[in-house]
Design a protein around this motif. Structure first.
Motif, PDB file in Angstrom:
ATOM      1  N   ALA A 212     -34.501 -26.825 -46.558  1.00 26.27           N
ATOM      2  CA  ALA A 212     -35.497 -27.780 -46.054  1.00 26.27           C
ATOM      3  C   ALA A 212     -36.655 -27.048 -45.392  1.00 26.27           C
ATOM      4  O   ALA A 212     -37.825 -27.385 -45.606  1.00 26.27           O
ATOM      5  N   HIS A 213     -36.328 -26.036 -44.593  1.00 29.90           N
ATOM      6  CA  HIS A 213     -37.371 -25.284 -43.893  1.00 29.90           C
ATOM      7  C   HIS A 213     -38.261 -24.533 -44.873  1.00 29.90           C
ATOM      8  O   HIS A 213     -39.491 -24.514 -44.726  1.00 29.90           O
ATOM      9  N   VAL A 214     -37.667 -23.921 -45.889  1.00 27.88           N
ATOM     10  CA  VAL A 214     -38.444 -23.186 -46.892  1.00 27.88           C
ATOM     11  C   VAL A 214     -39.371 -24.130 -47.648  1.00 27.88           C
ATOM     12  O   VAL A 214     -40.525 -23.795 -47.930  1.00 27.88           O
ATOM     13  N   THR A 215     -38.884 -25.327 -47.963  1.00 30.73           N
ATOM     14  CA  THR A 215     -39.707 -26.312 -48.683  1.00 30.73           C
ATOM     15  C   THR A 215     -40.937 -26.683 -47.868  1.00 30.73           C
ATOM     16  O   THR A 215     -42.056 -26.759 -48.394  1.00 30.73           O
ATOM     17  N   VAL A 216     -40.751 -26.910 -46.566  1.00 39.14           N
ATOM     18  CA  VAL A 216     -41.875 -27.249 -45.697  1.00 39.14           C
ATOM     19  C   VAL A 216     -42.866 -26.098 -45.624  1.00 39.14           C
ATOM     20  O   VAL A 216     -44.089 -26.301 -45.660  1.00 39.14           O
ATOM     21  N   VAL A 217     -42.348 -24.873 -45.524  1.00 42.37           N
ATOM     22  CA  VAL A 217     -43.216 -23.687 -45.453  1.00 42.37           C
ATOM     23  C   VAL A 217     -44.048 -23.554 -46.723  1.00 42.37           C
ATOM     24  O   VAL A 217     -45.249 -23.275 -46.679  1.00 42.37           O
ATOM     25  N   VAL A 218     -43.422 -23.765 -47.882  1.00 44.80           N
ATOM     26  CA  VAL A 218     -44.140 -23.672 -49.159  1.00 44.80           C
ATOM     27  C   VAL A 218     -45.241 -24.726 -49.238  1.00 44.80           C
ATOM     28  O   VAL A 218     -46.375 -24.446 -49.654  1.00 44.80           O
ATOM     29  N   LEU A 219     -44.931 -25.956 -48.806  1.00 41.72           N
ATOM     30  CA  LEU A 219     -45.926 -27.025 -48.826  1.00 41.72           C
ATOM     31  C   LEU A 219     -47.084 -26.742 -47.886  1.00 41.72           C
ATOM     32  O   LEU A 219     -48.229 -27.129 -48.150  1.00 41.72           O
ATOM     33  N   PHE A 220     -46.799 -26.061 -46.779  1.00 37.58           N
ATOM     34  CA  PHE A 220     -47.846 -25.782 -45.792  1.00 37.58           C
ATOM     35  C   PHE A 220     -48.698 -24.596 -46.213  1.00 37.58           C
ATOM     36  O   PHE A 220     -49.935 -24.651 -46.169  1.00 37.58           O
ATOM     37  N   PHE A 221     -48.063 -23.488 -46.639  1.00 38.83           N
ATOM     38  CA  PHE A 221     -48.809 -22.276 -46.937  1.00 38.83           C
ATOM     39  C   PHE A 221     -49.341 -22.235 -48.373  1.00 38.83           C
ATOM     40  O   PHE A 221     -50.246 -21.439 -48.651  1.00 38.83           O
ATOM     41  N   GLY A 222     -48.814 -23.070 -49.259  1.00 37.79           N
ATOM     42  CA  GLY A 222     -49.324 -23.108 -50.623  1.00 37.79           C
ATOM     43  C   GLY A 222     -50.810 -23.419 -50.696  1.00 37.79           C
ATOM     44  O   GLY A 222     -51.590 -22.666 -51.310  1.00 37.79           O
ATOM     45  N   PRO A 223     -51.260 -24.512 -50.056  1.00 37.41           N
ATOM     46  CA  PRO A 223     -52.707 -24.791 -50.046  1.00 37.41           C
ATOM     47  C   PRO A 223     -53.519 -23.699 -49.357  1.00 37.41           C
ATOM     48  O   PRO A 223     -54.651 -23.424 -49.759  1.00 37.41           O
ATOM     49  N   LEU A 224     -52.952 -23.059 -48.317  1.00 33.97           N
ATOM     50  CA  LEU A 224     -53.678 -21.983 -47.642  1.00 33.97           C
ATOM     51  C   LEU A 224     -53.943 -20.817 -48.581  1.00 33.97           C
ATOM     52  O   LEU A 224     -55.024 -20.218 -48.569  1.00 33.97           O
TER      53      LEU A 224
END
Length: 312
Positions: free
Chosen positions: A242-254
């Protein structure tokens, strides 16, 4: 020369997502629902963590703070965007524009640091379980949350220092639904190339440091679990998923933003929507759908609420 003498622009025009009235009406209903879901979903997580004593642990304290940041992230610009769908002329005052820039980077910077704190929490829980409650005390959690907000505020204040005293003397159209820092800088009546480099370096440095810390923490966790037990890998992956999924969603657009830092594309608006609307909606879904303890606590809270209604 003070700010009043430098700047003659008192308001900015937001071009928004579309100029079509029919499309804007459709978007009004869509984003009203998404905004409501983001706010209610995250508030539900916060209330569940507060009410259920079984969730009074470090990992859920950090999760509730992430939900609070998501509520703020969804609120600093989305309500105005929704209201602007019904307005022919979409304007924002100079002070309002500066406020949006400030709060965007406060919440964005705080969330990045908080995600690192949550990764550290998972590292201690998986790699040093016997010392977890000693290391991740309530005091430590408070310190981690305080550090995330402090870094986010300082990061945002440094951005605002770059732009608040710039001379804005003519162009005032921002091609987005809120005041995005790079777009506003380009409206200044001077050569802003060096300033754009400084702003990019400021944001990029914080993002890179947080991303590398997250990456290193995941590698260490998986390496330690792999050497400790062959069956522990799947458990570690389930805990981190769950934590990795949130990180990917946050840093992907960055990552997308920093690949083309000085170019503007129509998809930039979609990237902005990811930060302000979609991420706050998805985060509660990810943590509730993949977390047994949170789901059981919410079910218990719902049953208690329904039971109290039946009594009356």
């Amino acid at each position: 020369m003070n700010l009043k003498n430098k700047s003659v622009v008192t308001e900015f025009i937001l071009l928004g997502l579309s100029s079509s009235q029919d499309i804007q009406l459709f978007l009004f209903f869509i984003f009203s629902v998404l905004y409501g879901a983001a706010v209610l979903g995250n508030i539900l997580i916060i209330l569940t963590v507060i009410i259920d004593s079984r969730l009074h642990s470090p990992v859920y304290l950090l999760l509730s703070n992430l939900s609070f940041i998501d509520v703020c992230q969804a609120t600093f610009a989305t309500p105005k965007m929704i209201a602007d769908f019904l307005n022919e002329r979409k304007t924002i005052t100079f002070q309002g524009c500066m406020s949006q820039i400030f709060f965007l980077h406060v919440f964005g910077g705080s969330e990045m640091v908080l995600l690192v704190a949550m990764a550290y929490d998972r590292y201690i829980a998986i790699c040093k379980p016997l010392y977890y409650m000693t290391i991740m005390s309530q005091r430590m959690c408070t310190v981690l949350v305080g550090v995330s907000w402090t870094i986010g505020t300082l990061h945002s204040a440094s951005h605002l220092a770059f732009i608040v005293n710039l001379p804005f003397c003519g162009p005032n159209k921002v091609d987005n639904f809120f005041c995005d820092l790079p777009l506003v800088i380009r409206l200044a009546c001077l050569d802003t190339y060096v300033l754009e480099i400084l702003v990019l370096t400021n944001s990029g440095l914080l993002s890179l440091i947080c991303f590398l810390l997250l990456l290193i923490s995941y590698i260490i966790i998986l390496a330690i679990v792999h050497h400790q037990a062959s069956g522990g890998m799947s458990k570690a992956l389930a805990t981190l998923s769950a934590h990795v999924t949130v990180v990917v969603l946050f840093f992907g657009p960055l990552i997308f933003i920093y690949i083309w830092p000085f170019e503007s594309f129509p998809i930039d608006k979609f990237v902005s929507l990811f930060f302000t609307v979609f991420t706050p909606v998805l985060n509660p879904m990810i943590y509730t759908l993949r977390n047994k303890d949170v789901k059981e606590a919410m079910k218990k809270l719902r049953n208690r609420h329904v039971g109290s209604k039946q009594v009356f």
